[in-house]
Design an enzyme around this catalytic site. Sequence first.
Site, PDB file in Angstrom:
ATOM      1  CB  THR A  26       4.188   7.592 -18.055  1.00 25.26           C
ATOM      2  OG1 THR A  26       4.954   8.759 -17.723  1.00 25.26           O
ATOM      3  CG2 THR A  26       3.482   7.816 -19.375  1.00 25.26           C
ATOM      4  CB  THR A  75       2.669  11.142 -15.739  1.00 22.28           C
ATOM      5  OG1 THR A  75       1.972  10.482 -16.804  1.00 22.28           O
ATOM      6  CG2 THR A  75       3.001  10.128 -14.650  1.00 22.28           C
ATOM      7  CG  ASN A  76       6.147  14.394 -14.686  1.00 18.07           C
ATOM      8  OD1 ASN A  76       6.021  13.179 -14.737  1.00 18.07           O
ATOM      9  ND2 ASN A  76       6.980  15.054 -15.463  1.00 18.07           N
ATOM     10  CB  THR A  94      15.294  -2.278  34.300  1.00 21.76           C
ATOM     11  OG1 THR A  94      15.985  -2.625  35.493  1.00 21.76           O
ATOM     12  CG2 THR A  94      14.131  -1.344  34.630  1.00 21.76           C
ATOM     13  CB  SER A 114       4.862 -28.245  17.828  1.00 27.67           C
ATOM     14  OG  SER A 114       5.855 -29.170  17.448  1.00 27.67           O
ATOM     15  CB  SER A 115       4.476 -30.713  12.806  1.00 26.43           C
ATOM     16  OG  SER A 115       5.894 -30.582  12.816  1.00 26.43           O
ATOM     17  CE  LYS A 170       7.122 -24.928  21.136  1.00 26.51           C
ATOM     18  NZ  LYS A 170       6.802 -23.811  20.243  1.00 26.51           N
TER      19      LYS A 170
END
Length: 467
Positions: free
Chosen positions: A103, A143-144, A189, A320-321, A326
């Site tokens: 609504t 609204t519905n 697999t 990476s830090s 990497k």
Amino acid sequence: MEEKYRVEHDFLGEKRIEKDAYYGIQTLRASENFNITHTSIALFPNFIKSLAKVKKACALTNYELGDLSDMQKNAIIQACNEIIDGKFHDQFIVDPIQGGAGTSTNMNANEVIANRALEILGKPRSAYDIIHPNNHVNMSQSTNDVYPTAIKITLYELIYKLKDSLRELRDSFDRKAVEFKDVLKMGRTQLQDAVPMTLGQEFKTYAVMIDEDIYRLREAQALLKELNLGATAIGTGINTKPEYRRKVINNLRDVTGVDYESAGDLIEATQDTGAFVHISGILKRVAIKISKICNDLRLLSSGPRAGFNEINLPKMQPGSSIMPGKVNPVIPEVVNQVAFEVIGADSTISIACEGGQLQLNVFEPIVAYKLFTSINIMRRSFETLAQKCVNGITANEDVCMENILNSVTLVTCLNPIIGYEKSSAIAKEALATNKRVYDIILEQKLFTKEELDELLHPKNMVSNYKS
């Protein structure tokens, strides 16, 4: 000093509203009551445009039925057209997650359209005796029926965009399938060596998987064409004229260019959220399958020294830090996370749709929020995956071939030629000595190098495969 506010009232009392705001008292109350996501429905511009399209169709219908004057109709239509063109979206301030079954969203649209229409007529905002949010903009509506209709229109349009992003991703995999058609590699697999295939076949599989989901979305999209517009409160069509239901759907078709149709039973359609459940299930299906593909891409590119290293993903950023050099598969990773979000959203939607009671489901706001969000983040993530990852993938052909030559299961391909017993003996020796099957075959002079290389040519190794 000029007054910065105007005063509006409803049956709960009065409130001051910023003088220049197009929304009114019910929108303001809703914005105060529902501060949940710290966003507003303006986050979904397609939805706001859909609401305006519905209001436009309703205004045209009410005019045709003699219930709106030329002046009122023209002003409302112009206001709706401006919203459809992207204007005044900042005036849609209610939170997408709200009580009241939508609504607040409907009234936000009614008030903005009414006040803009008044402005077009040269009248002050809140001069509701001329154009009223409820009496005129919301005439013959509830609204519905307006809210779920706008949701379906929005979803119908958003799914087109989602299919476009999936086609782009499918085409990216298709191009790589052609590029890698002669790159022989080991199929697996249960993460164990199986039999050879080409990298092109592997990537073609991804394209086919995506194509299937494009078709599923197309099927689901058709469900969104059935609307309950004209149902008003519970589906009985109270406060509408007998001709309204047919005329408003015809006008909506003209406004949208889509052949929407009225549901066969409006009472059923007003409470039934099955279409939303189905759409959500398809989105989950797509998310799961794309996420599985991303898992494969991360695994096939793992390493590069201590993993599969059969393909290279584009290097997007340092990974990476602390570890120099990497590089992480950040694009597949972010798509995985989008999939997790969509899968979770499907659970929310399922619970919300199940939670409906009697003639209305009051939880459609969270359903709409999750569906719109899921489609938007999926679309952007698929475009990102295609453009920033798949298009730039390269093959490590030497690694792929070395894996073939090192694999004991290579003898499976020779079973029809040398027999199961001989193949088993070669496999046993390879495992015991850590020698390559390829080298043992040459040592035992079962084939010349030229003959063995010919047998291992992609066209012979996968000769029974039809793409």
